[in-house]
Design a protein around this motif. Structure first.
Motif, PDB file in Angstrom:
ATOM      1  N   GLN A  97      10.204  -5.655   7.776  1.00  0.00           N
ATOM      2  CA  GLN A  97      10.886  -5.385   6.513  1.00  0.00           C
ATOM      3  C   GLN A  97      10.173  -4.291   5.732  1.00  0.00           C
ATOM      4  O   GLN A  97      10.813  -3.433   5.116  1.00  0.00           O
ATOM      5  N   ILE A  98       8.850  -4.298   5.757  1.00  0.00           N
ATOM      6  CA  ILE A  98       8.081  -3.265   5.059  1.00  0.00           C
ATOM      7  C   ILE A  98       8.311  -1.908   5.712  1.00  0.00           C
ATOM      8  O   ILE A  98       8.497  -0.900   5.024  1.00  0.00           O
ATOM      9  N   LYS A  99       8.324  -1.864   7.060  1.00  0.00           N
ATOM     10  CA  LYS A  99       8.578  -0.600   7.765  1.00  0.00           C
ATOM     11  C   LYS A  99       9.956  -0.049   7.430  1.00  0.00           C
ATOM     12  O   LYS A  99      10.119   1.155   7.199  1.00  0.00           O
ATOM     13  N   GLN A 100      10.965  -0.923   7.379  1.00  0.00           N
ATOM     14  CA  GLN A 100      12.316  -0.477   7.041  1.00  0.00           C
ATOM     15  C   GLN A 100      12.379   0.024   5.597  1.00  0.00           C
ATOM     16  O   GLN A 100      13.049   1.016   5.315  1.00  0.00           O
ATOM     17  N   SER A 101      11.690  -0.657   4.689  1.00  0.00           N
ATOM     18  CA  SER A 101      11.692  -0.236   3.295  1.00  0.00           C
ATOM     19  C   SER A 101      11.009   1.114   3.128  1.00  0.00           C
ATOM     20  O   SER A 101      11.499   1.973   2.392  1.00  0.00           O
ATOM     21  N   VAL A 102       9.891   1.316   3.824  1.00  0.00           N
ATOM     22  CA  VAL A 102       9.171   2.579   3.724  1.00  0.00           C
ATOM     23  C   VAL A 102      10.018   3.717   4.289  1.00  0.00           C
ATOM     24  O   VAL A 102      10.092   4.804   3.700  1.00  0.00           O
ATOM     25  N   SER A 103      10.692   3.471   5.415  1.00  0.00           N
ATOM     26  CA  SER A 103      11.522   4.535   5.990  1.00  0.00           C
ATOM     27  C   SER A 103      12.707   4.858   5.097  1.00  0.00           C
ATOM     28  O   SER A 103      13.070   6.023   4.939  1.00  0.00           O
ATOM     29  N   SER A 104      13.321   3.871   4.477  1.00  0.00           N
ATOM     30  CA  SER A 104      14.441   4.178   3.573  1.00  0.00           C
ATOM     31  C   SER A 104      13.961   4.856   2.299  1.00  0.00           C
ATOM     32  O   SER A 104      14.662   5.730   1.765  1.00  0.00           O
ATOM     33  N   ILE A 105      12.776   4.544   1.825  1.00  0.00           N
ATOM     34  CA  ILE A 105      12.227   5.232   0.653  1.00  0.00           C
ATOM     35  C   ILE A 105      11.928   6.685   1.009  1.00  0.00           C
ATOM     36  O   ILE A 105      12.205   7.605   0.228  1.00  0.00           O
ATOM     37  N   ASN A 106      11.367   6.923   2.200  1.00  0.00           N
ATOM     38  CA  ASN A 106      11.101   8.296   2.643  1.00  0.00           C
ATOM     39  C   ASN A 106      12.386   9.093   2.777  1.00  0.00           C
ATOM     40  O   ASN A 106      12.446  10.263   2.372  1.00  0.00           O
ATOM     41  N   GLU A 107      13.427   8.491   3.326  1.00  0.00           N
ATOM     42  CA  GLU A 107      14.716   9.187   3.437  1.00  0.00           C
ATOM     43  C   GLU A 107      15.293   9.512   2.058  1.00  0.00           C
ATOM     44  O   GLU A 107      15.841  10.583   1.847  1.00  0.00           O
ATOM     45  N   LEU A 108      15.153   8.583   1.141  1.00  0.00           N
ATOM     46  CA  LEU A 108      15.646   8.806  -0.223  1.00  0.00           C
ATOM     47  C   LEU A 108      14.890   9.935  -0.898  1.00  0.00           C
ATOM     48  O   LEU A 108      15.490  10.796  -1.569  1.00  0.00           O
ATOM     49  N   LEU A 109      13.561   9.982  -0.708  1.00  0.00           N
ATOM     50  CA  LEU A 109      12.761  11.042  -1.319  1.00  0.00           C
ATOM     51  C   LEU A 109      13.023  12.399  -0.685  1.00  0.00           C
ATOM     52  O   LEU A 109      13.011  13.428  -1.362  1.00  0.00           O
ATOM     53  N   GLN A 110      13.251  12.427   0.611  1.00  0.00           N
ATOM     54  CA  GLN A 110      13.522  13.704   1.279  1.00  0.00           C
ATOM     55  C   GLN A 110      14.908  14.230   0.943  1.00  0.00           C
ATOM     56  O   GLN A 110      15.121  15.426   0.928  1.00  0.00           O
ATOM     57  N   GLY A 111      15.833  13.345   0.657  1.00  0.00           N
ATOM     58  CA  GLY A 111      17.175  13.783   0.306  1.00  0.00           C
ATOM     59  C   GLY A 111      17.269  14.320  -1.106  1.00  0.00           C
ATOM     60  O   GLY A 111      18.176  15.066  -1.432  1.00  0.00           O
ATOM     61  N   SER A 112      16.298  14.007  -1.969  1.00  0.00           N
ATOM     62  CA  SER A 112      16.353  14.466  -3.367  1.00  0.00           C
ATOM     63  C   SER A 112      15.942  15.893  -3.527  1.00  0.00           C
ATOM     64  O   SER A 112      15.232  16.510  -2.897  1.00  0.00           O
TER      65      SER A 112
END
Length: 90
Positions: free
Chosen positions: A75-90
């Motif tokens: 769950q932590i790995k999935q959360s970190v990857s979705s946070i990274n995707e969100l930050l890269q998309g901004s």
């Protein structure tokens, strides 16, 4: 004299720590208790976990604990990857 079992020890410890967390700053004859905010928070966490352990709610077996650890790491790995995707998309 009665023997104290681990469950009764955790029950007594839990009640003592919850009492410290609730009362906070107090003076009893020659003993002064002044835990402060973080001390009260820590006493609450220790007291609650001790009471839950005494009730058998935190008594995990090793197999269940391993499953819980692997689930939480995924769950932590999935959360970190979705946070990274969100930050890269901004």
């Amino acid at each position: 004299m009665t023997d104290l079992t681990p469950n009764s020890n955790f029950l007594i410890v839990g009640i003592v720590f919850i009492t410290i967390a609730v009362i906070g700053k107090s003076k009893l004859a020659f003993v002064e208790i002044n835990p402060g905010f973080f001390g009260r928070l820590l006493a609450l966490i220790i007291g609650t976990s001790s009471l839950l352990y005494a009730l058998g709610l935190l008594n995990f077996s090793v197999g269940n604990l391993d499953l819980l650890i692997t689930y939480l790491t995924e769950q932590i790995k999935q959360s970190v990857s979705s946070i990274n995707e969100l930050l890269q998309g901004s």
